[in-house]
Design a protein around this motif. Sequence first.
Motif, short mmCIF file in Angstrom:
data_model
loop_
_atom_site.label_atom_id
_atom_site.label_comp_id
_atom_site.label_asym_id
_atom_site.label_seq_id
_atom_site.Cartn_x
_atom_site.Cartn_y
_atom_site.Cartn_z
N ASN A 106 0.85 -1.17 0.00
CA ASN A 106 0.00 0.00 0.00
C ASN A 106 0.90 1.24 0.00
OD1 ASN A 106 -2.18 -1.78 0.38
ND2 ASN A 106 -2.01 -1.64 2.60
N VAL A 107 0.31 2.40 -0.27
CA VAL A 107 1.13 3.61 -0.30
C VAL A 107 0.47 4.73 0.51
CG1 VAL A 107 2.16 3.15 -2.55
CG2 VAL A 107 0.06 4.48 -2.44
N LEU A 161 -4.09 7.27 2.44
CA LEU A 161 -3.60 5.91 2.21
C LEU A 161 -4.30 5.32 1.00
CD1 LEU A 161 -3.80 4.54 5.86
CD2 LEU A 161 -1.69 4.82 4.56
N VAL A 162 -3.53 4.68 0.12
CA VAL A 162 -4.09 3.92 -1.00
C VAL A 162 -3.77 2.46 -0.73
CG1 VAL A 162 -4.14 3.57 -3.49
CG2 VAL A 162 -3.69 5.85 -2.56
N GLU A 163 -4.82 1.66 -0.56
CA GLU A 163 -4.64 0.26 -0.18
C GLU A 163 -5.12 -0.66 -1.29
OE1 GLU A 163 -5.06 0.21 4.59
OE2 GLU A 163 -6.91 0.73 3.53
N GLY A 164 -4.28 -1.64 -1.63
CA GLY A 164 -4.63 -2.60 -2.66
C GLY A 164 -3.37 -3.24 -3.22
N LEU A 202 4.96 7.36 -0.66
CA LEU A 202 5.80 6.55 0.21
C LEU A 202 5.19 5.16 0.35
CD1 LEU A 202 6.09 9.17 3.11
CD2 LEU A 202 7.58 8.96 1.11
N PRO A 203 6.02 4.10 0.33
CA PRO A 203 5.47 2.76 0.58
C PRO A 203 5.07 2.63 2.04
CG PRO A 203 7.86 2.66 0.46
CD PRO A 203 7.48 4.07 0.10
N GLU A 204 3.91 2.07 2.29
CA GLU A 204 3.46 1.90 3.68
C GLU A 204 4.32 0.85 4.38
OE1 GLU A 204 -0.45 0.66 6.35
OE2 GLU A 204 -0.38 0.21 4.22
N ALA A 205 4.89 1.22 5.50
CA ALA A 205 5.73 0.29 6.26
C ALA A 205 4.86 -0.56 7.17
CB ALA A 205 6.75 1.07 7.09
N SER A 271 5.46 5.02 7.91
CA SER A 271 5.87 5.06 6.51
C SER A 271 6.94 6.14 6.29
CB SER A 271 4.65 5.33 5.61
OG SER A 271 3.75 4.25 5.67
N ARG A 272 6.77 7.28 6.95
CA ARG A 272 7.78 8.34 6.79
C ARG A 272 9.13 7.92 7.36
NH1 ARG A 272 4.76 14.06 8.28
NH2 ARG A 272 3.14 13.98 6.67
N LEU A 273 9.09 7.30 8.53
CA LEU A 273 10.35 6.87 9.15
C LEU A 273 10.98 5.72 8.37
CD1 LEU A 273 9.41 7.03 12.94
CD2 LEU A 273 10.66 8.71 11.58
N TYR A 274 10.13 4.85 7.82
CA TYR A 274 10.62 3.75 6.99
C TYR A 274 11.31 4.29 5.75
CZ TYR A 274 10.23 -0.35 3.88
OH TYR A 274 10.48 -1.38 3.01
#
Length: 353
Positions: A106-107, A161-164, A202-205, A271-274
């Motif tokens: 997700n992003v 958030l975009v999930e999929g 950003l990629p979701e961590a 996600s930001r810290l990742y």
Amino acid sequence: MFEKLKEIAVRYDALQTQLGDPSVYGDADRLRVVNQELKELSPVAEAFSAWEWADRRLRETEALLSDPELRAMAQEELPEARAEAERLEAALKPLLLPRDPDDGRNVVVEIRGGVGGEESALFAASLFRMYLMYAEKRGFSVDVVNENRTELGGVKEISFLVEGDGAWSRFKFESGVHRVQRVPETESAGRIHTSAATVAVLPEAQEVEFAIDPGDLQIDTFRASGAGGQHINKTESAIRITHLPTGTVVECQDERSQYKNRERAMKVLRSRLYEAELARRDADQAARRRSQVGSGDRSERIRTYNFPQSRVTDHRIGLTLYKLDSVMNGELDELIDALIAADTAERLRKQEK
């Protein structure tokens, strides 16, 4: 290359055999791992199988050239057989490139108005609408984490958030400065203005991948408010989380529930810290991800949306489309597919050096 392909084909067949083993179905974790690996190897294995068939047909056709009775037929079929084998061989090469490990994630998308005042905020709102419609067309879900609207309905900043499955693979090239050329709604003289908005993707961590020490967090609550300071919530349900070691601040006030706001804010913070951790590990990769977001200045643009000419131009690949209305209504696949193709071609070029 072909030795690697044979190894993949052997592994794919072995996984298929495992699916026929009753013990695998009795182990949910093992079944999930097998299915995931099959999903990743399937495109390569199927493409290799198709190439093997075409290559076998080519060699059999070439062998017929030595037969006086069949030579004429073989000469007629040979160009098509050779072209098919070459086409399938060329299609195999991109499949062997290292896969972006984040492609299935997700992003988190963040849009901010840049240079241009209220017009840039209105354009940022248009970009959010464009991505929302695109996500819906792709079957992704969208959850707004935080937004700061202007009196006229523009967006100073918005995070969502975009999930999929595959969201990162479709959104990752959108990071950068997006420039717009149009007559603003606030312009009475009909003059064309140029403004800009920035997009960060950003990629979701996942929590298991990036641990955050609770002692490093300062969590504040406050009342959510709308444009002009008008309160939309009489309780302190909005959340502001500060990561003390880095100074990273995330706010979420979209939900009425303090718990839900905190949960979403933590997703964005993680996600930001990742992303920052990835930047430290691989500066080149992080630079490509950020794709020159820069300061929001118009000159740093990656794409221009020209409304008078109904034109959208992606400056990274020199692609211009005269279908701006469709693009703004979420028809982004042509642009994104071209960016993916250009990135693949560049990685192949570097691999062949």
